[in-house]
Design an enzyme around this catalytic site. Structure first.
Site, short mmCIF file in Angstrom:
data_model
loop_
_atom_site.label_atom_id
_atom_site.label_comp_id
_atom_site.label_asym_id
_atom_site.label_seq_id
_atom_site.Cartn_x
_atom_site.Cartn_y
_atom_site.Cartn_z
N ASN A 85 -22.26 37.32 -51.50
CA ASN A 85 -21.90 36.32 -52.50
C ASN A 85 -23.10 35.48 -52.96
OD1 ASN A 85 -19.90 34.11 -53.67
ND2 ASN A 85 -21.27 33.05 -52.24
N SER A 163 -20.36 40.11 -61.85
CA SER A 163 -20.05 39.09 -62.85
C SER A 163 -19.62 39.80 -64.13
CB SER A 163 -21.30 38.25 -63.15
OG SER A 163 -21.10 37.48 -64.32
N TYR A 176 -30.10 38.02 -65.19
CA TYR A 176 -28.82 37.88 -64.49
C TYR A 176 -27.91 39.07 -64.79
CZ TYR A 176 -24.59 35.56 -62.70
OH TYR A 176 -23.45 35.23 -61.99
N ALA A 178 -28.77 42.07 -65.80
CA ALA A 178 -29.33 43.29 -65.19
C ALA A 178 -29.02 43.32 -63.70
CB ALA A 178 -30.83 43.34 -65.44
N ALA A 179 -29.22 42.18 -63.04
CA ALA A 179 -28.99 42.13 -61.59
C ALA A 179 -27.53 42.40 -61.26
CB ALA A 179 -29.41 40.75 -61.06
N LYS A 180 -26.63 41.80 -62.02
CA LYS A 180 -25.20 41.97 -61.72
C LYS A 180 -24.73 43.39 -62.06
CE LYS A 180 -24.06 37.98 -59.97
NZ LYS A 180 -23.84 37.90 -58.52
N1 NAD Z 1 -19.33 30.43 -60.87
C1 NAD Z 1 -19.20 31.42 -61.75
O1 NAD Z 1 -18.71 31.23 -62.89
C2 NAD Z 1 -19.61 32.83 -61.38
C3 NAD Z 1 -19.29 33.84 -62.30
C4 NAD Z 1 -19.65 35.14 -61.99
C5 NAD Z 1 -20.31 35.43 -60.81
N2 NAD Z 1 -20.63 34.43 -59.96
C6 NAD Z 1 -21.34 34.80 -58.74
O2 NAD Z 1 -20.63 34.33 -57.61
C7 NAD Z 1 -21.54 34.02 -56.55
C8 NAD Z 1 -21.30 32.61 -56.07
O3 NAD Z 1 -21.52 31.72 -57.17
P1 NAD Z 1 -21.14 30.17 -57.13
O4 NAD Z 1 -20.62 29.84 -58.47
O5 NAD Z 1 -20.35 29.87 -55.92
O6 NAD Z 1 -22.61 29.55 -57.02
P2 NAD Z 1 -23.13 28.24 -56.23
O7 NAD Z 1 -24.45 27.94 -56.83
O8 NAD Z 1 -22.10 27.18 -56.22
O9 NAD Z 1 -23.30 28.77 -54.74
C9 NAD Z 1 -24.25 29.77 -54.44
C10 NAD Z 1 -24.65 29.64 -52.98
O10 NAD Z 1 -25.60 30.70 -52.70
C11 NAD Z 1 -26.66 30.15 -51.97
N3 NAD Z 1 -27.88 30.92 -52.18
C12 NAD Z 1 -28.63 30.99 -53.30
N4 NAD Z 1 -29.69 31.79 -53.10
C13 NAD Z 1 -29.59 32.24 -51.84
C14 NAD Z 1 -30.40 33.10 -51.04
N5 NAD Z 1 -31.53 33.65 -51.55
N6 NAD Z 1 -30.01 33.38 -49.77
C15 NAD Z 1 -28.89 32.81 -49.27
N7 NAD Z 1 -28.09 31.98 -49.97
C16 NAD Z 1 -28.45 31.71 -51.24
C17 NAD Z 1 -26.81 28.73 -52.50
O11 NAD Z 1 -27.54 27.90 -51.60
C18 NAD Z 1 -25.36 28.31 -52.67
O12 NAD Z 1 -24.82 27.75 -51.49
C19 NAD Z 1 -22.94 34.27 -57.12
O13 NAD Z 1 -23.36 35.58 -56.77
C20 NAD Z 1 -22.72 34.18 -58.61
O14 NAD Z 1 -23.70 34.89 -59.34
C21 NAD Z 1 -20.30 33.13 -60.21
#
Ligand code: NAD
Length: 269
Positions: A85, A163, A176, A178-180
């Site tokens: 995640n 995503s 972003y 590309a990574a996803k």
């Molecule tokens: N919020 C959205 O709308 C959304 C939409 C699509 C996908 N996502 C994906 O869901 C996941 C969670 O997103 P979120 O919204 O909870 O984000 P967030 O920023 O609230 O939480 C992300 C967490 O990941 C941790 N983190 C970041 N880089 C890290 C690393 N290198 N090693 C370990 N931990 C790390 C951060 O410290 C944070 O606690 C992500 O992969 C994000 O890309 C989120």
């Protein structure tokens, strides 16, 4: 209740946001959780609240991930569920991006074309930003799967966070997207590899969800709500319940799939 009774789950980036909510729902369903994040104190805070354990690692760094698995091995000899995640948006602390978000929101409110892409367009994407994005998302997912699979008994489950940006694609988030998208391809390949062991590998591709990650996009939230057929952004539970399903035996015949809770924003995978 009890859908994950006795299962041990490692969730990366779970100190806050979607990861923390996934961990919370897993605990309610009977799992033992190991909370990973960059900072041990942040991971510990969430783990303490949930009665779980904490490990720190930067998932993009292979040495840091290897050290994390050393710690995990002192806690448990198996991981039944892995949730990859941890993630970044790429605009954390970027004042230029904040300004572009503001200008974009204002232009759209006036019914004008948005001025420029949120990442400034391809010419503005530096090597460093590109590499960091791929490293956290793609390398991190790979390193954590590689560390977990030897510890995962048959009938385990891996869930990778993609995503809608990885399926739909959108200017302004080249790295972003590309990574996803890469994570979704990796998910399908690993699902094939592990199917004979009855280990299921799936992805969740969330739409726009309220978390700290999307807070900086606040000026654009009204537009995102308007673009979403269900008329709202998602909440962390919209994702956490999908993770519970994919981790549980209720999804016992589901592998290599992408489940996309997005309120109808994007209706095809
Ligand atoms: N919020 C959205 O709308 C959304 C939409 C699509 C996908 N996502 C994906 O869901 C996941 C969670 O997103 P979120 O919204 O909870 O984000 P967030 O920023 O609230 O939480 C992300 C967490 O990941 C941790 N983190 C970041 N880089 C890290 C690393 N290198 N090693 C370990 N931990 C790390 C951060 O410290 C944070 O606690 C992500 O992969 C994000 O890309 C989120």
């Amino acid at each position: 209740m009890n859908r994950l009774e006795g299962r041990i789950a490692l969730i990366t980036g779970a100190a806050r946001g979607l990861g923390a909510r996934i961990a919370e729902r897993f605990v309610e369903e009977g799992a033992d959780v190991i909370v990973n994040d960059l900072s041990l104190s942040a991971a510990e805070k969430t783990a303490r609240r949930l009665g779980g354990r904490a490990v720190a690692a930067d998932v993009s760094d292979p040495a840091s991930v290897a050290a994390m698995f050393e710690s995990v091995r002192t806690m448990t000899d198996r991981i039944d569920i892995l949730v990859n995640n941890a993630g970044i948006s790429g605009i954390e602390g970027d004042n230029d991006a904040q300004e572009r978000i503001r200008l974009r929101a204002e232009a759209m409110a006036r019914g004008e074309e948005p001025p420029e892409e949120l990442d400034g367009g391809i010419a503005e994407v530096t090597d460093e930003k590109w590499r960091r994005m791929l490293a956290v998302h793609m390398d991190g997912t790979f390193y954590c799967c590689r560390g977990t699979v030897p510890l995962m008994p048959d009938a385990g489950a891996i869930i990778n966070l993609g995503s809608i940006m990885g399926t739909f694609g959108r200017g302004g988030g080249l790295a972003y997207c590309a990574a996803k998208a890469g994570i979704l391809g990796f998910t399908r390949a690993l699902a094939h590899e592990l199917a004979p062991r009855n280990i299921r590998v799936n992805a969740i591709a969330p739409g726009w969800i309220h978390t700290d990650m999307t807070d900086p996009l606040a000026p654009l939230h009204p537009m995102l709500e308007m673009q979403t057929p269900m008329g709202r952004m998602g909440e962390p539970d919209d994702i956490a319940w999908c993770a519970v399903y994919l981790a549980s035996q209720e999804a016992g015949f589901v592998t290599g799939q992408t489940l996309s809770p997005n309120g109808g924003w994007y209706m095809s995978q």
